[in-house]
Design an enzyme around this catalytic site. Sequence first.
Site, short mmCIF file in Angstrom:
data_model
loop_
_atom_site.label_atom_id
_atom_site.label_comp_id
_atom_site.label_asym_id
_atom_site.label_seq_id
_atom_site.Cartn_x
_atom_site.Cartn_y
_atom_site.Cartn_z
N LYS A 1 0.82 -1.21 0.00
CA LYS A 1 0.00 0.00 0.00
C LYS A 1 0.86 1.27 0.00
O LYS A 1 2.04 1.24 0.32
CB LYS A 1 -0.96 -0.01 1.20
N ARG B 1 -3.58 -9.98 5.16
CA ARG B 1 -3.95 -10.04 3.74
C ARG B 1 -2.77 -9.53 2.91
O ARG B 1 -2.38 -8.37 3.07
CB ARG B 1 -5.20 -9.19 3.53
#
Length: 309
Positions: free
Chosen positions: A237, A282
């Site tokens: 991210k 995740r």
Amino acid sequence: MVAGLFTFMNAMTLICGTKTLDLSRPAVMAIVNVTPDSFSDGGQLYRDDRVDLDKTLRAVESMLSDGADIIDIGGESTRPGASPVTTQQELDRVVPVVEAVNARFDALISVDTSTAAVITAASAVGAHLINDVRALQREGALEAAVAAALPVCLMHMQNQPASMQNNPVYTDVVTEVLKFLQQRKQACLEAGIASEQILLDPGFGFGKTLQHNLALSHGLDRFVDTGQSLLLGVSRKTMIGQLLDSNINDRLIGSVTMAVLMAQTVAHRRAQTSGSNGMILRVHDVRETVEALTVWQRTMDFKEEIDNL
Ligand code: 7PJ
């Protein structure tokens, strides 16, 4: 082996339809984006404008052999600024993949969706967990999840993907995210979903600046203290990119480092409070994350023995 401090006591097991998921240790959820436009791997599993099923199955096979505990299949890109998909597009992308993965592998399948029709169709072809970045707020989604009788992950997002990174604002990000998740958990309880079947996720990067994301990572204790199991996703991210000043292809080590740090924080708080929460991470890079977590876990498993030397 003696259960160490960091082996989660009162081990939690998530009942996922026909399967169970052991959450006594952090579980790794592998990301499978069957979208043309996801932020780090969009289009990789696409050919001629449709999902390339053979390629997807090969990707899933290698993720499973790398140690993934869960395969998370998503057909809607939620990257900042992503354009919405129609229900039909999402069904066309996701349902055949869930069906094929279920037919081919003995895998625990999660579906990354906010759409009631996708929840219903995916559960009918063998999905085991519903992962919703909109925390089952879309029309019919909560009812569909109840009918599917599967565990659910409720994630926090401020605004919608198209605009969420335009100046996100909080007075106290941890408190506000927690409050939202508690409200959504309450809605699930009232709809008939058992508390043990509800996972919470602060939603790193979803309507959050770097400071908000870091405040959440420092506030994980309070999420553990909810008693719910957690799902956490930081893989590749922007926050990792900001910490490293690196682009999307150079965030592997940063992502794995943050995953281990979060595993440690959650495990430590759980041990302090004798909690029974589980944790799911995740990730895109399964093998590397599993290796790092294995080193961490094995080291922690020896802690009591070493303390007694
Ligand atoms: C997350 C997710 C996350 C949960 C995505 C990406 C964007 N679901 N789906 N948590 N992120 N539960 O992979 O960066 O953080 S899509």
